[in-house]
Motif scaffolding. Structure first.
Motif, PDB file in Angstrom:
ATOM      1  N   UNK A  35      -7.906 -13.805   5.364  1.00 22.85           N
ATOM      2  CA  UNK A  35      -7.040 -12.690   4.998  1.00 22.85           C
ATOM      3  C   UNK A  35      -6.515 -12.061   6.291  1.00 22.85           C
ATOM      4  N   UNK A  36      -5.266 -11.638   6.260  1.00 27.45           N
ATOM      5  CA  UNK A  36      -4.645 -11.051   7.445  1.00 27.45           C
ATOM      6  C   UNK A  36      -4.150  -9.646   7.097  1.00 27.45           C
ATOM      7  N   UNK A  37      -4.437  -8.690   7.974  1.00 27.83           N
ATOM      8  CA  UNK A  37      -3.912  -7.338   7.797  1.00 27.83           C
ATOM      9  C   UNK A  37      -3.241  -6.903   9.092  1.00 27.83           C
ATOM     10  N   UNK A  38      -2.152  -6.176   8.962  1.00 27.92           N
ATOM     11  CA  UNK A  38      -1.434  -5.775  10.173  1.00 27.92           C
ATOM     12  C   UNK A  38      -0.825  -4.391  10.024  1.00 27.92           C
ATOM     13  N   UNK A  39      -0.765  -3.689  11.164  1.00 25.01           N
ATOM     14  CA  UNK A  39      -0.224  -2.337  11.234  1.00 25.01           C
ATOM     15  C   UNK A  39       0.669  -2.207  12.462  1.00 25.01           C
ATOM     16  N   UNK A  56       5.543 -14.411   1.641  1.00 28.31           N
ATOM     17  CA  UNK A  56       6.661 -14.113   0.740  1.00 28.31           C
ATOM     18  C   UNK A  56       7.974 -14.411   1.458  1.00 28.31           C
ATOM     19  N   UNK A 110       2.105   2.211   6.253  1.00 30.90           N
ATOM     20  CA  UNK A 110       2.478   0.884   5.759  1.00 30.90           C
ATOM     21  C   UNK A 110       1.631  -0.206   6.388  1.00 30.90           C
ATOM     22  N   UNK A 111       1.168  -1.114   5.545  1.00 34.10           N
ATOM     23  CA  UNK A 111       0.254  -2.170   5.974  1.00 34.10           C
ATOM     24  C   UNK A 111       0.766  -3.503   5.433  1.00 34.10           C
ATOM     25  N   UNK A 112       0.614  -4.536   6.200  1.00 32.15           N
ATOM     26  CA  UNK A 112       0.837  -5.891   5.686  1.00 32.15           C
ATOM     27  C   UNK A 112      -0.515  -6.501   5.350  1.00 32.15           C
ATOM     28  N   UNK A 113      -0.655  -7.042   4.161  1.00 33.43           N
ATOM     29  CA  UNK A 113      -1.920  -7.650   3.740  1.00 33.43           C
ATOM     30  C   UNK A 113      -1.586  -8.971   3.069  1.00 33.43           C
ATOM     31  N   UNK A 114      -1.881 -10.071   3.748  1.00 35.49           N
ATOM     32  CA  UNK A 114      -1.508 -11.375   3.213  1.00 35.49           C
ATOM     33  C   UNK A 114      -2.601 -12.387   3.531  1.00 35.49           C
ATOM     34  N   UNK A 115      -2.349 -13.653   3.344  1.00 36.17           N
ATOM     35  CA  UNK A 115      -3.415 -14.628   3.539  1.00 36.17           C
ATOM     36  C   UNK A 115      -2.825 -15.972   3.946  1.00 36.17           C
ATOM     37  N   UNK A 116      -3.660 -16.784   4.537  1.00 34.15           N
ATOM     38  CA  UNK A 116      -3.264 -18.143   4.899  1.00 34.15           C
ATOM     39  C   UNK A 116      -4.430 -19.057   4.540  1.00 34.15           C
ATOM     40  N   UNK A 128       4.521 -11.170   6.070  1.00 33.63           N
ATOM     41  CA  UNK A 128       4.677 -12.235   5.076  1.00 33.63           C
ATOM     42  C   UNK A 128       6.118 -12.543   4.691  1.00 33.63           C
ATOM     43  N   UNK A 129       7.061 -11.641   5.034  1.00 31.79           N
ATOM     44  CA  UNK A 129       8.458 -11.913   4.689  1.00 31.79           C
ATOM     45  C   UNK A 129       9.359 -11.883   5.931  1.00 31.79           C
ATOM     46  N   UNK A 136       0.829  -1.220   0.000  1.00 27.79           N
ATOM     47  CA  UNK A 136       0.000   0.000   0.000  1.00 27.79           C
ATOM     48  C   UNK A 136       0.858   1.264   0.000  1.00 27.79           C
TER      49      UNK A 136
END
Lengths: 168, 442
Positions: free
Chosen positions: B342-346, A164, B194-200, B371-372, A47
């Protein structure tokens, strides 16, 4: 400042393709040695509105490695207890459209596009990571080294990719 | 029509025989998942966003919560509201941006215009409608009930029937949120960009469990702990293996009511708020010592130590994780089917914190989380694997028995940090809500 130390496009291409090959082959101990002592490997968040000027000290990135964590990342991924990449996934790093975009004070700026494909054991689908790289390359003796590599993903999230853990 | 509640409990608990088991349909049945959406996600307080994401009049963020697309809006009048991002005319989204600042939201389909309170202002035509068509307000964008605590805004889709957020969170959770607020001298924690947006590919509750699980730390995160130890080499301040071998000496895994739970523990990662480690250097040490001195004066030594040193992995039922660990993080877990999320994190930080400590906070976050990071992907891998096995194996029950306590209500109980006492509290609440015994209503 003379341009005598500038790295040509041909040299940059050869160097980037070598990096891609090391990553495809999981030769991460050799990969990490491509990075200079004060180097960085970064991937901005999906984002991020200003990915070229964003600062990992002020904004959350996906990856914000200095040299100690570049080394740590290479070491970790090769351990059998790095579960996200055990067994190691099959990866293909396609680096393309390589261009030299500037040279200043011994640092050559290089831009490239990437498509990284991953087939892992945790997901049935092949996952794709695409975007652009912004490199700062330097000469150290006869060798070329990475001063910084910033990946900017053409993705709005990693919902399709999941995670990732691999290196782009 | 009322949703049919679960007729039969999916929990099998026997405190005398000391076991607590969850029927695995709770993780894989689409039917159970649909009931969860109705009975849990339509009734609980769900995290929407943070006050500091929309600081100015006109600011908005568009966010998905339990399948709804909502606009989290700071109105031109200065209020914080939430309304549905769907035109009351023919249904198109009225806002196509993820965030921004605006005077109005204009539907792109037929040009209806809504103000920042969601009130219909124009139908983009001179003819064809009676003048009083919206006198009852039914063409205004429908709002959702929201309430705030410590800068965190929650939404409730059960409207006025739902109990207050204050009561829903309860004393313990509010106390922890207060403790986190105290990291800032002016109680002003802000979301960093900045946001993390990933999935499991796993049931959302598998990540809820994993997010505050002391038991998995050694086996799953061995490579991270080894990385930490290497960083500390030559420093007398931290002995990772020593601390980890003594992991259960401090803290606890606590079910704290209403299904909420917290893992309080000691992991030698350093904490930007008040637990300095040598790799951060002398400037950071000075600032951290000043924070500790301030807090000791404000709240006394014990609470200062709790704020500064205790690692807190907190789950707010059903799907919010506030981790105040090596960084302070907000993580939402959005179920998208019985077997996906879905996962979102701040990242949260005190507004007054120096650039140096903010950079350490962010660096800590990405070193382990996301995610990394060196941690989260390994967790994700465990959950993917668990979900595949749960879907395919004959084992009917998940064994969640470790540190089962002999108490009347398992929703309030404490066990050792590497136990499952706290998760038993979550599942007990889950079971009571799913069977309609706990309604979460006034």
């Amino acid at each position: 400042m003379s341009n005598s130390g500038a790295i040509s496009r041909a040299e940059a291409e050869e160097f980037l393709y070598h990096e891609a090959e090391l990553l495809d082959d999981w030769r991460l101990q050799e990969w990490k040695d491509l990075y200079a002592d004060d180097s960085r490997y970064e991937v901005t968040s999906t984002d991020c509105e200003d990915p070229l000027s964003a600062d990992p000290a002020k904004a959350l990135f996906l990856v914000a490695d200095k040299k100690d964590r570049i080394d740590g990342r290479a070491n970790r991924l090769l351990k059998s207890k790095a579960h996200a990449e055990y067994p190691l996934s099959k990866v293909r790093h396609l680096y393309t459209n390589v261009r030299v975009v500037g040279h200043e004070e011994g640092v050559t700026k290089v831009r490239a596009n990437f498509l990284v494909l991953r087939s892992g054991y945790d997901r049935e689908q092949t996952t794709q990571y695409m975007g652009e790289f912004h490199y700062s390359l330097i000469r150290e003796g006869d060798a070329i080294r990475i001063r910084s590599k910033r990946g900017v993903l053409d993705l709005n999230s990693l919902y399709n990719q999941g995670q990732m853990a691999i290196i782009l | 029509m009322d949703t049919q509640t679960l007729a039969k409990s999916l929990i099998d608990v026997d405190q005398k025989k000391k076991y607590f088991r969850i029927h695995r349909s709770a993780y894989k049945s689409e039917e159970v998942f649909q009931k969860e959406m109705e009975l849990i996600f339509n009734k609980c307080w769900l995290y929407l966003g943070h006050r500091t994401e929309i600081p100015n009049k006109g600011d908005f963020v568009v966010r998905n919560v339990a399948g709804r697309n909502l606009i989290f809006q700071h109105t031109r009048k200065g209020e914080i509201v939430a309304f549905y991002n769907a035109c009351t005319h023919r249904g198109a989204a009225v806002c196509w941006d993820k965030k921004g600042n605006t005077k109005v939201h204009s539907c792109r389909y037929h040009g209806w215009v809504f103000d920042t309170e969601g009130k219909l202002k124009s139908m983009n035509t001179e003819s064809g409608y009676s003048d009083d068509i919206n006198d009852d307000g039914h063409l205004d964008l429908p709002t959702a009930r929201i309430e705030e605590y410590a800068g965190l805004y929650f939404v409730n889709f059960n409207g006025d029937k739902a109990i207050s957020l204050h009561d829903y969170l309860g004393d313990y959770v509010r106390g922890v949120l207060d403790a986190i607020q105290l990291q800032s001298p002016s109680r002003d924690m802000v979301i960093l960009p900045g946001e993390h947006a990933y999935s499991i590919n796993a049931n959302y509750k598998l990540l809820v469990e994993n997010s505050a699980d002391g038991y998995h730390l050694g086996p799953v995160h061995q490579t991270y702990l080894e990385f930490l130890q290497e960083r500390y080499e030559g420093s007398k301040d931290a002995d990772v293996h020593g601390t980890m071998s003594n992991y259960t000496a401090k803290g606890g895994a606590k079910a704290v009511g209403n299904g909420h739970y917290i893992l309080e523990s000691n992991v030698p990662t350093g904490r930007p708020v008040g637990y300095w480690i040598a790799p951060w250097g002398p400037e950071a040490k000075k600032e951290i010592e000043a924070t500790r001195a301030r807090l000791e004066k404000e709240v006394g030594f014990d609470q200062m130590e709790y704020i500064c040193e205790m690692q807190k992995n907190m789950v707010i039922f059903p799907n919010l994780v506030i981790n105040d660990i090596l960084a302070t993080t907000i993580r939402t877990i959005e179920p998208t089917s019985a077997g996906t999320m879905k996962v979102n994190a701040w990242c949260l930080a005190p507004r007054e914190e120096s650039d140096l400590l903010k950079s350490i906070r962010l660096d800590n976050f990405v070193s382990f989380l996301g995610p990394a990071g060196f941690g989260s992907p390994d967790d994700g891998s465990m959950l993917n694997s668990a979900q595949r096995a749960i879907n395919a194996a004959p084992t009917e029950w998940t064994e969640l028995s470790k540190e089962l306590q002999d108490v009347d209500d398992l929703r309030v109980a404490t066990g050792l940090p590497d136990g499952e006492t706290h998760m038993q509290g979550y599942w007990t609440q889950w079971d009571l809500v799913m069977r309609g015994i706990e309604t979460l209503e006034k």
